[in-house]
Write a protein that holds these residues in place. Structure first.
Motif, mmCIF file in Angstrom:
data_model
loop_
_atom_site.group_PDB
_atom_site.id
_atom_site.type_symbol
_atom_site.label_atom_id
_atom_site.label_comp_id
_atom_site.label_asym_id
_atom_site.label_seq_id
_atom_site.Cartn_x
_atom_site.Cartn_y
_atom_site.Cartn_z
ATOM 1 N N UNK A 85 0.399 -1.581 0.150
ATOM 2 C CA UNK A 85 0.242 -0.067 -0.410
ATOM 3 C C UNK A 85 1.049 1.208 -0.482
ATOM 4 N N UNK A 86 0.675 2.179 -0.541
ATOM 5 C CA UNK A 86 0.796 4.010 -0.395
ATOM 6 C C UNK A 86 1.255 3.796 0.829
ATOM 7 N N UNK A 87 2.701 4.278 1.199
ATOM 8 C CA UNK A 87 3.918 4.746 2.370
ATOM 9 C C UNK A 87 3.990 3.789 2.778
ATOM 10 N N UNK A 88 3.781 2.636 2.571
ATOM 11 C CA UNK A 88 4.672 1.310 3.277
ATOM 12 C C UNK A 88 6.009 1.127 2.789
ATOM 13 N N UNK A 89 6.748 0.797 3.606
ATOM 14 C CA UNK A 89 8.244 0.934 3.004
ATOM 15 C C UNK A 89 8.458 -0.446 2.343
ATOM 16 N N UNK A 90 9.856 -0.061 1.609
ATOM 17 C CA UNK A 90 10.160 -1.292 0.617
ATOM 18 C C UNK A 90 12.046 -2.105 1.180
ATOM 19 N N UNK A 91 11.866 -3.065 0.869
ATOM 20 C CA UNK A 91 12.787 -3.642 0.284
ATOM 21 C C UNK A 91 12.535 -4.638 0.045
ATOM 22 N N UNK A 92 13.916 -4.584 -1.259
ATOM 23 C CA UNK A 92 14.118 -5.487 -2.274
ATOM 24 C C UNK A 92 15.561 -6.506 -2.002
ATOM 25 N N UNK B 243 14.122 -10.275 -11.544
ATOM 26 C CA UNK B 243 13.286 -9.174 -11.398
ATOM 27 C C UNK B 243 12.583 -8.731 -10.296
ATOM 28 N N UNK B 244 11.512 -8.241 -9.644
ATOM 29 C CA UNK B 244 10.820 -8.307 -8.452
ATOM 30 C C UNK B 244 9.743 -6.969 -9.308
ATOM 31 N N UNK B 245 8.514 -8.394 -9.243
ATOM 32 C CA UNK B 245 7.789 -6.755 -9.630
ATOM 33 C C UNK B 245 6.520 -6.376 -8.360
ATOM 34 N N UNK B 246 6.202 -5.028 -8.409
ATOM 35 C CA UNK B 246 6.071 -4.320 -7.574
ATOM 36 C C UNK B 246 4.764 -3.550 -7.838
ATOM 37 N N UNK B 247 4.028 -4.244 -7.476
ATOM 38 C CA UNK B 247 2.737 -3.316 -7.106
ATOM 39 C C UNK B 247 2.744 -2.219 -5.599
ATOM 40 N N UNK B 248 2.325 -1.335 -6.253
ATOM 41 C CA UNK B 248 1.079 -0.032 -5.222
ATOM 42 C C UNK B 248 -0.142 0.141 -5.046
ATOM 43 N N UNK B 249 -0.449 -0.078 -4.394
ATOM 44 C CA UNK B 249 -2.365 0.293 -4.573
ATOM 45 C C UNK B 249 -2.340 1.480 -3.083
ATOM 46 N N UNK B 250 -3.179 2.296 -4.096
ATOM 47 C CA UNK B 250 -3.623 3.260 -3.146
ATOM 48 C C UNK B 250 -4.319 3.276 -1.913
#
Lengths: 113, 113
Positions: free
Chosen positions: B14-21, B106-113
């Motif tokens: 979700x938006x505003x979440x932190x990301x680490x790949x 590759x990593x597919x990232x989906x971010x939802x509002x």
């Protein structure tokens, strides 16, 4: 300043045919690398051209060949097409024979039927 | 042979979440490390790169990556993702010996509002 351009955008061929893909590097770049990106995979290095010669080659058969012209543009040729050759073919350019500053083109989508 | 592993194939946030790949590579010598991004319908773009020096590298759009030599890792981070970060992310490595750029899957990232 035009970036890396590739033609055609899409291409449909049948098994056994031959195909030629073209790439114009970014202005000021003299090194061209070609990659194959199968669906759901990362790009795989095919080969690199610098000073009109193939400098590096990945794990691809001799059916894959290339050429670099004096204006630094490049062609990728694939003979005896197989279904497994269906992929997005990416061209990347860089200056001075290095790959540490590569700019990628939009790719050519090849479909082999 | 060199290889690059990306542990996360598909990440949904979700938006505003932190990301680490995650990204790990196999090569014992000196390497250059890269993260590339491919937004939907666009071509590969460089997010950031590490050649030497400070192991914490900052890139475009608020992304950063940390090189941990002892773990052969180069993880990508962003404190707060946006919907516009939806894309495919590729880790890549090249070495001074071969100068070939080797990509992960590759990593597919989906971010939802």
């Amino acid at each position: 300043d035009a970036g890396v351009t590739q033609s055609p955008t899409h291409l449909i061929k049948t098994r056994g045919q031959q195909v030629t893909l073209r790439c114009s590097p970014k202005s000021g770049h003299d090194t061209v690398s070609w990659y194959q990106q199968a669906l759901g995979q990362g790009p795989q290095f095919i080969f690199q051209y610098y000073e009109e010669e193939e400098r590096q080659r990945g794990n691809f058969p001799d059916r894959f060949s290339g050429h670099q012209f004096p204006n630094y543009s490049s062609e990728l040729n694939v003979n005896a097409l197989l279904l497994g050759d269906s992929a997005l073919y990416l061209c990347a350019s860089s200056p001075g024979g290095r790959t540490d500053t590569q700019y990628f083109g939009p790719g050519t989508r090849l479909t082999v039927l | 042979a060199q290889s690059v592993s990306q542990h996360n194939h598909h990440v949904i946030l979700s938006e505003a979440a932190s990301l680490e790949l995650g990204c790990n590579y196999s090569y014992g010598g000196t390497v250059n490390l890269f993260w590339y991004v491919q937004y939907p319908g666009q071509h590969l773009q460089l997010l950031l790169k590490y050649f030497s020096g400070d192991p914490l590298v900052k890139g475009i759009k608020g992304f950063e990556a940390e090189f941990i030599k002892s773990k052969f890792s180069f993880n990508l981070r962003k404190p707060s993702v946006q919907w516009s970060d939806t894309a495919e992310y590729f880790c890549a490595v090249n070495s001074f010996n071969t100068d070939k750029l080797i990509f992960g899957t590759g990593t597919r990232l989906q971010v939802f509002p």
